[in-house]
Design a protein around this motif. Structure first.
Motif, PDB file in Angstrom:
ATOM      1  N   TYR A  21       0.828  -1.209   0.000  1.00  0.00           N
ATOM      2  CA  TYR A  21       0.000   0.000   0.000  1.00  0.00           C
ATOM      3  C   TYR A  21       0.863   1.261   0.000  1.00  0.00           C
ATOM      4  O   TYR A  21       1.871   1.348   0.703  1.00  0.00           O
ATOM      5  N   ASP A  25      -2.011   7.215  -1.007  1.00  0.00           N
ATOM      6  CA  ASP A  25      -3.423   6.917  -1.296  1.00  0.00           C
ATOM      7  C   ASP A  25      -4.306   7.009  -0.055  1.00  0.00           C
ATOM      8  O   ASP A  25      -5.537   6.988  -0.174  1.00  0.00           O
ATOM      9  N   TYR A  28      -7.066   9.784   0.336  1.00  0.00           N
ATOM     10  CA  TYR A  28      -8.196   9.592  -0.580  1.00  0.00           C
ATOM     11  C   TYR A  28      -9.074   8.430  -0.114  1.00  0.00           C
ATOM     12  O   TYR A  28     -10.311   8.527  -0.105  1.00  0.00           O
ATOM     13  N   ASP A  29      -8.427   7.325   0.265  1.00  0.00           N
ATOM     14  CA  ASP A  29      -9.172   6.145   0.696  1.00  0.00           C
ATOM     15  C   ASP A  29      -9.916   6.390   2.003  1.00  0.00           C
ATOM     16  O   ASP A  29     -11.004   5.840   2.223  1.00  0.00           O
ATOM     17  N   ARG A  76     -10.694  -2.597  -7.643  1.00  0.00           N
ATOM     18  CA  ARG A  76     -10.224  -1.626  -6.653  1.00  0.00           C
ATOM     19  C   ARG A  76     -11.363  -0.764  -6.118  1.00  0.00           C
ATOM     20  O   ARG A  76     -11.247  -0.178  -5.044  1.00  0.00           O
ATOM     21  N   GLN A  77     -12.437  -0.638  -6.896  1.00  0.00           N
ATOM     22  CA  GLN A  77     -13.532   0.250  -6.500  1.00  0.00           C
ATOM     23  C   GLN A  77     -14.760  -0.478  -5.940  1.00  0.00           C
ATOM     24  O   GLN A  77     -15.512   0.105  -5.172  1.00  0.00           O
ATOM     25  N   ASN A 284     -11.516   3.515 -14.780  1.00  0.00           N
ATOM     26  CA  ASN A 284     -10.250   3.789 -14.100  1.00  0.00           C
ATOM     27  C   ASN A 284      -9.047   3.100 -14.742  1.00  0.00           C
ATOM     28  O   ASN A 284      -7.944   3.126 -14.203  1.00  0.00           O
ATOM     29  N   ASN A 322     -17.834   5.511  -3.513  1.00  0.00           N
ATOM     30  CA  ASN A 322     -16.391   5.277  -3.386  1.00  0.00           C
ATOM     31  C   ASN A 322     -15.635   5.965  -4.521  1.00  0.00           C
ATOM     32  O   ASN A 322     -14.658   6.695  -4.294  1.00  0.00           O
ATOM     33  N   ASP A 323     -16.088   5.746  -5.735  1.00  0.00           N
ATOM     34  CA  ASP A 323     -15.396   6.324  -6.889  1.00  0.00           C
ATOM     35  C   ASP A 323     -15.507   7.848  -6.913  1.00  0.00           C
ATOM     36  O   ASP A 323     -14.538   8.550  -7.195  1.00  0.00           O
ATOM     37  N   GLY A 326     -13.115   9.614  -4.674  1.00  0.00           N
ATOM     38  CA  GLY A 326     -11.697   9.466  -4.991  1.00  0.00           C
ATOM     39  C   GLY A 326     -11.019   8.244  -4.427  1.00  0.00           C
ATOM     40  O   GLY A 326      -9.783   8.189  -4.365  1.00  0.00           O
ATOM     41  N   ARG A 328      -9.131   4.875  -4.100  1.00  0.00           N
ATOM     42  CA  ARG A 328      -8.148   4.356  -5.052  1.00  0.00           C
ATOM     43  C   ARG A 328      -7.884   2.868  -4.923  1.00  0.00           C
ATOM     44  O   ARG A 328      -7.474   2.231  -5.905  1.00  0.00           O
ATOM     45  N   THR A 329      -8.050   2.299  -3.744  1.00  0.00           N
ATOM     46  CA  THR A 329      -7.655   0.907  -3.537  1.00  0.00           C
ATOM     47  C   THR A 329      -8.685   0.171  -2.685  1.00  0.00           C
ATOM     48  O   THR A 329      -9.670   0.757  -2.206  1.00  0.00           O
TER      49      THR A 329
END
Length: 581
Positions: A21, A25, A28-29, A76-77, A284, A322-323, A326, A328-329
């Motif tokens: 990780y 990120d 954002y997560d 990821r999303q 993405n 989630n998307d 922003g 990301r993972t």
């Protein structure tokens, strides 16, 4: 050690992503994870109500599904969790077996969820991720629209303040119409207020978690004015803390009774999740692994059942949040699961005041926007047959119920597949002035064909279930060509496979045409065809000696053969139009 880690990471790609990780990120997560929690808590409670479970079960299912998918999924999303379609299907399948909310009902539901998980794992092992491609867009639109109608009618009783005991859509509608006089006005008022707030926030405050705020506001009203004492039904006590881990007990009777329902839920759960996952993966810029995601959904369902949860799928609304925020993972799912666990520990007391009418309003609101009118309009404009196919599936849900409608959808998909491959288009090709290449006469009015030769394109593999149709069309085209027809050239480029039955169909057609003085020629795939024959030791001369690399080469050979024939006729020499040299 390296091989062991490679195997573990292949089994759990999310674990690899979390181990490597990137700290950049995290911010954002974290924002995305907290935003997902704000939607997942009210939606989890509402879907627990839809599935006939206690409110806490929706949070257990959400939490465990997120953790399991984060470890084993490839997107990821995608956020896994309770889903309107799977919850509605689960309730429909179990309502004939036990009273909703009873201990027997909960036991059956946990067993069904566990069985769904096992089926998903088995499907992944058999690499059945391709099943997601079998449910076409029109079929899924019709099915989800039918579910939307089922959800709306199923929750109207909660908004009106009286129980609705019927299970079928038509029966529910009739029962609701008969009981309208029993409407509880304070409950109806709460439902109307919830709707007004949901729609107002959608248009004026679209970034706020509308469902969560509506439940908080209406719960505060109930607590301040003691509305629960005036007959307004509320959630009631929600057990604080995390649940105990337990392995579901599945008997042979449960497997026999629930098998078809579990298969239907597994198929719809997977197909719905893959539509969502593929959409966001494309957006993405990465790919997903359908077979790996089948296993991830299996693990998520099994984990949910072991904590007293219910069947889950990919959650499109939470994935969109989630998307949009922003994320990301896969760390977003882990953060959201921790947030739900904290809510179970710290916020269960305020939850008890949330009115059932608010949950019903959230679900009806979800059902209204689940009904995809825009896609129906697009189908009507693009292809009327596909539009009516969607309506057939919708009617199947309304008339026969969701589980039977799944079987109908799969049957329609298979029929559509067979229709397209067993009766493919057979195009007669010709030249169009000003355009390069050869074109189908059905697509261009000005196509010119050459006398004495017919060039064809068979748009499918030539295999056992369309070989009779191939023979029929070839002989019909030969008949239409008249007495002057000398060559039929078959373009093999669209024929991606020829099985034994297809090979004998070609042989029989070639021999039948030869009796009429017509020669069957082939263009394209010359190396493949020669290798196929040589590898099987087949000595079928007419095929091997009648192949050309392209249709243009075959046309050139025909012109030369015709020219040689004319010259030989003038000199009185014998001719052989099949040998242009």
């Amino acid at each position: 050690m390296a091989k062991a880690l490679h195997w573990i990471y292949r089994l759990a790609p999310g674990l690899y992503a979390l181990r490597h990780y990137r700290r950049g990120d995290l911010r954002y997560d974290l924002v995305a994870g907290l935003s997902v929690v704000s939607v997942a808590v009210p939606v989890g409670i509402a879907y627990a109500e839809l599935a006939g479970f206690p409110p806490a079960s929706g949070l257990y299912a959400s939490m465990m599904a997120m953790l399991a998918y984060a470890m084993f999924g490839s997107s990821r999303q995608l956020i896994a969790g309770p889903d309107a379609a799977t919850c509605a299907m689960l309730a429909t399948a179990l309502s004939p077996l036990a009273v909703i909310g009873s201990p027997e009902y909960l036991s059956w539901s946990i067993a069904l969820t566990f069985l769904v998980g096992l089926m998903c794992l088995g499907a992944s092992r058999l690499r059945l991720g391709v099943l997601a491609d079998f449910l076409s867009k029109p079929i899924l639109i019709g099915f989800l629209n039918g579910i939307a109608l089922s959800i709306v009618l199923g929750q109207l009783g909660k908004l009106l303040g009286f129980p609705v005991l019927s299970t079928g859509i038509v029966d529910r509608f009739v029962e609701i119409a008969d009981k309208l006089a029993q409407t509880h006005l304070p409950t109806l008022g709460m439902g109307v207020l919830a709707f007004a707030l949901l729609f107002a926030m959608r248009h004026r405050l679209p970034r706020l978690p509308a469902a969560l705020l509506v439940m908080v506001l209406l719960g505060a009203l109930v607590a301040l004015f003691d509305l629960d004492r005036q007959g307004v039904a509320v959630i009631g006590a929600v057990p604080a803390g995390l649940p105990n881990l337990a392995v579901p007990q599945i008997s042979r009777e449960a497997i026999q009774t629930l098998f078809s329902a579990a298969a239907g839920i597994a198929l719809v759960s997977f197909s719905s999740a893959m539509l969502t996952a593929r959409s966001f993966a494309t957006k993405n810029g990465y790919e997903i692994d359908p077979d790996r995601d089948f296993a991830a959904l299996g693990a998520a369902n099994i984990a949910s059942s072991m904590l007293g949860g219910f069947a889950i799928s990919g959650a499109d609304s939470r994935t969109a949040v989630n998307d949009a925020m922003g994320g990301r993972t896969q760390m977003v799912s882990v953060i959201a699961a921790i947030g739900i666990a904290l809510a179970l520990i710290l916020l269960t007391e305020p939850m008890r005041y949330v009115p059932i009418a608010a949950l019903g309003a959230v679900l009806v609101y979800t059902g209204i926007f689940l009904f995809d009118l825009r896609s129906l309009r697009a189908l009507w404009a693009l292809d009327r047959n596909e539009f009516w196919l969607a309506q057939v599936v919708l009617i199947g849900v309304v008339v026969s119920g969701m589980i039977q409608a799944i079987l109908l959808a799969v049957a329609i998909s298979l029929v559509r597949f067979l229709q397209l491959t067993a009766r493919p288009a057979v195009d007669v090709l010709g030249e169009v002035k000003g355009l390069a290449g050869l074109h189908a006469t059905t697509h261009h009015e000005s196509v010119r064909t050459r006398e004495g030769i017919t060039m064809l394109r068979f748009n499918a593999p030539l295999v056992f279930f369309n070989a009779p149709y191939f023979r029929q069309r070839m002989m019909a085209i030969a008949e239409e060509g008249g007495e002057g027809l000398r060559w039929i050239v078959l373009d093999l480029l669209p024929v991606s496979r020829i099985d034994v039955t297809g090979f004998y169909a070609i042989k029989e057609v070639s021999e039948a045409l030869a009796k009429r003085g017509i020669m069957l020629k082939f263009a394209g795939r010359t190396t493949e065809l020669s290798s196929y024959l040589a590898g099987r030791g087949v000595n079928f001369g007419p095929v091997r000696e009648s192949t050309y690399p392209t249709l243009r080469a075959a046309l050139k050979a025909f012109r030369q053969a015709s020219s040689n024939t004319s010259q030989q006729a003038d000199t009185g020499l014998p001719n052989d139009p099949s040998n242009p040299s």
